[in-house]
Design a protein around this motif. Structure first.
Motif, mmCIF file in Angstrom:
data_model
loop_
_atom_site.group_PDB
_atom_site.id
_atom_site.type_symbol
_atom_site.label_atom_id
_atom_site.label_comp_id
_atom_site.label_asym_id
_atom_site.label_seq_id
_atom_site.Cartn_x
_atom_site.Cartn_y
_atom_site.Cartn_z
ATOM 1 N N ALA A 13 11.840 -8.253 9.571
ATOM 2 C CA ALA A 13 11.269 -9.531 9.152
ATOM 3 C C ALA A 13 11.036 -9.506 7.651
ATOM 4 N N LEU A 14 11.351 -10.605 6.997
ATOM 5 C CA LEU A 14 11.149 -10.695 5.557
ATOM 6 C C LEU A 14 9.686 -10.997 5.251
ATOM 7 N N GLY A 15 9.154 -10.343 4.230
ATOM 8 C CA GLY A 15 7.772 -10.579 3.823
ATOM 9 C C GLY A 15 7.712 -11.255 2.472
ATOM 10 N N LEU A 16 6.656 -11.998 2.229
ATOM 11 C CA LEU A 16 6.486 -12.693 0.958
ATOM 12 C C LEU A 16 5.274 -12.142 0.223
ATOM 13 N N THR A 17 5.458 -11.832 -1.052
ATOM 14 C CA THR A 17 4.355 -11.411 -1.906
ATOM 15 C C THR A 17 3.867 -12.624 -2.675
ATOM 16 N N ALA A 18 2.591 -12.674 -2.937
ATOM 17 C CA ALA A 18 2.034 -13.820 -3.669
ATOM 18 C C ALA A 18 2.784 -14.012 -4.980
ATOM 19 N N ALA A 30 18.242 -3.004 -6.629
ATOM 20 C CA ALA A 30 17.436 -3.332 -7.811
ATOM 21 C C ALA A 30 16.418 -2.251 -8.123
ATOM 22 N N GLY A 31 16.317 -1.244 -7.262
ATOM 23 C CA GLY A 31 15.411 -0.132 -7.519
ATOM 24 C C GLY A 31 13.955 -0.494 -7.339
ATOM 25 N N LYS A 32 13.626 -1.334 -6.368
ATOM 26 C CA LYS A 32 12.251 -1.718 -6.083
ATOM 27 C C LYS A 32 11.857 -1.105 -4.749
ATOM 28 N N PRO A 33 11.182 0.035 -4.767
ATOM 29 C CA PRO A 33 10.860 0.721 -3.512
ATOM 30 C C PRO A 33 10.053 -0.146 -2.539
ATOM 31 N N ARG A 34 9.149 -0.974 -3.073
ATOM 32 C CA ARG A 34 8.352 -1.835 -2.203
ATOM 33 C C ARG A 34 9.236 -2.753 -1.361
ATOM 34 N N ASP A 35 10.273 -3.303 -2.006
ATOM 35 C CA ASP A 35 11.115 -4.277 -1.317
ATOM 36 C C ASP A 35 11.957 -3.653 -0.216
ATOM 37 N N ALA A 36 12.064 -2.311 -0.208
ATOM 38 C CA ALA A 36 12.797 -1.658 0.880
ATOM 39 C C ALA A 36 12.149 -1.933 2.226
ATOM 40 N N CYS A 37 10.868 -2.280 2.225
ATOM 41 C CA CYS A 37 10.172 -2.618 3.473
ATOM 42 C C CYS A 37 10.798 -3.836 4.137
ATOM 43 N N ALA A 67 1.594 -8.460 7.921
ATOM 44 C CA ALA A 67 2.024 -8.434 9.322
ATOM 45 C C ALA A 67 3.446 -7.921 9.445
ATOM 46 N N HIS A 68 4.326 -8.376 8.551
ATOM 47 C CA HIS A 68 5.731 -7.968 8.626
ATOM 48 C C HIS A 68 5.930 -6.527 8.158
ATOM 49 N N ALA A 69 5.072 -6.063 7.272
ATOM 50 C CA ALA A 69 5.165 -4.659 6.862
ATOM 51 C C ALA A 69 4.846 -3.738 8.039
ATOM 52 N N ASP A 100 3.393 -14.496 16.621
ATOM 53 C CA ASP A 100 4.815 -14.190 16.413
ATOM 54 C C ASP A 100 5.402 -13.575 17.681
ATOM 55 N N ALA A 101 6.358 -14.278 18.295
ATOM 56 C CA ALA A 101 6.971 -13.805 19.542
ATOM 57 C C ALA A 101 7.733 -12.496 19.340
ATOM 58 N N ASP A 102 8.324 -12.301 18.149
ATOM 59 C CA ASP A 102 9.083 -11.071 17.893
ATOM 60 C C ASP A 102 8.198 -9.836 17.992
ATOM 61 N N PHE A 103 6.955 -9.952 17.549
ATOM 62 C CA PHE A 103 6.051 -8.798 17.567
ATOM 63 C C PHE A 103 5.813 -8.330 19.004
ATOM 64 N N PHE A 104 5.569 -9.282 19.904
ATOM 65 C CA PHE A 104 5.331 -8.918 21.299
ATOM 66 C C PHE A 104 6.607 -8.387 21.954
#
Length: 387
Positions: A13-18, A30-37, A67-69, A100-104
């Protein structure tokens, strides 16, 4: 020991940062370790490391990202077969966002991996309640019921999954295993043949197809029961005839829903049994395909003190020799009746036109759905258009 194979794919699942959004395809490059999540390009280890960074600064993240992390890290742990950690992360994801149905569904799959089938079924129930349009939830729940030995419930779930997505070989394969468990070898073979057309390279499908073909081919012909001796003297009574019909109705109620006869014919039938079988399944270009069908074992739904409703709805598909679905139509035929009697002489005429179809081998596939019930049966008619 696991009996069923649950090969349902799970996507990150894609996550959004503020204030910013990450793109899955370019995150690692792009070498962004956080975005590998939130990327589906990396290894489980990279996903876990990226999600650790997100969760380490969760106060700066949106609720969706957190939640997506947890969810994505749980998927990564599940890929590594670290089910305890996967389960813990799915629990956290659900605590943050229980909508979120995917989580269950993913937590249910993890319970299934751990052979905790009742817990898996509860999660699939919740996933279906949140989003009843996803076939994966029904497939997974059917697999869990199959693992528990409840083949009848498994079949019902696979029926619904096929209705939602009729092009998925796994579902037909899974329903074939369920039918085999109930002793319905013919239905099992029909389903695994469909699975083979959809996924001809799948080794599990190949093995089950080979086994079921052998089982059906080796099955002895059914013994013909001797007719009861006629009374020595005197005519039969109406009471005897009514008793015979009641006995027949009791047998009918135990029959599986199916199609006793399905054949290409030379003309439309005017009544039950009034068919003329076509001697060949090779058709000239532009020639119409006439089919005669006799549904059997369908349900009778009471609609009054002594009245019943029954009938079928029919979907159709044209399938290439390689298994590709070339076209089709839902509810191309619908016949329903109301009667004071549980009528068993019920037939369908179907006429298909394939103008412009090139020469070659095809399959005409009908899916019959009984009215007043949730059972389906698929009838396949191979045919060839000549040059």
């Amino acid at each position: 020991m696991r009996v069923w194979s649950g090969r349902v794919g799970l996507a990150l699942a894609l996550g959004l940062t503020a204030g910013s959004a990450s793109t899955a395809g370019s995150a690692l490059a792009a070498g962004k370790p956080r975005d590998a999540c939130f990327s589906d390009d990396g290894t489980p280890e990279q996903t876990i490391a990226g999600c650790n960074l997100v969760l380490g600064q969760r106060k700066r993240e949106t609720t969706t990202s957190v939640a997506h992390a947890f969810y994505n890290r749980g998927l990564a742990y599940r890929k590594k077969e670290d089910y305890d950690r996967a389960l813990a992360d799915f629990n956290e994801a659900i605590a943050v966002d229980p909508s979120d149905a995917d989580f269950f569904r993913s937590r249910g799959s993890t319970y299934d991996d751990m052979e905790r089938y009742d817990a898996a079924i509860e999660d699939y129930d919740r996933s279906i309640k949140l989003d009843p349009t996803v076939g994966d939830s029904f497939v997974n729940r059917g697999i869990a019921y199959g693992n528990k030995g409840d083949s009848e419930r498994a079949i019902k779930d696979f029926d619904e999954a096929i209705r939602l997505d009729p092009k998925r070989g796994l579902t037909y394969y899974s329903r074939a295993l369920a039918y085999e468990k109930t002793g319905a070898a013919d239905k099992a073979l029909a389903d695994v043949e469909t699975a083979f057309r959809l996924e001809p390279e799948d080794e599990d499908v190949q093995a089950v197809r080979k086994r079921l073909r052998s089982v059906v081919a080796a099955r002895p012909a059914p013994a013909v029961a001797a007719s009861p001796a006629a009374p020595a003297t005197g005519a039969a009574t109406y009471a005897e005839f009514d008793a015979q019909q009641a006995a027949t109705a009791a047998i009918w109620a135990r029959l599986p829903f199916g199609a006793r006869r399905a054949m290409f014919v030379t003309r439309k039938a005017n009544s039950f049994g009034d068919y003329e079988a076509r001697p060949s399944s090779v058709f000239a270009p532009g020639e119409k395909l006439l089919t005669y069908l006799e549904p059997i074992g369908y349900a009778f739904t009471p609609v009054g003190a002594d009245t019943y409703r029954f009938g079928v709805t029919v979907d159709v598909e044209i399938v290439s020799a390689s298994g590709e679905i070339l076209g089709g139509q839902k509810a191309i035929l619908k016949q329903d009746f109301t009667s004071h009697f549980k009528n068993q002489e019920f037939f369908l005429n179907s006429t298909m036109s394939l103008d412009g179809a090139p020469a070659g081998a095809y399959v005409l596939a009908y899916t019959l759905r009984e009215d007043g019930g949730d059972r389906t049966v698929r009838v396949e008619q191979p045919f060839t258009i000549g040059k």
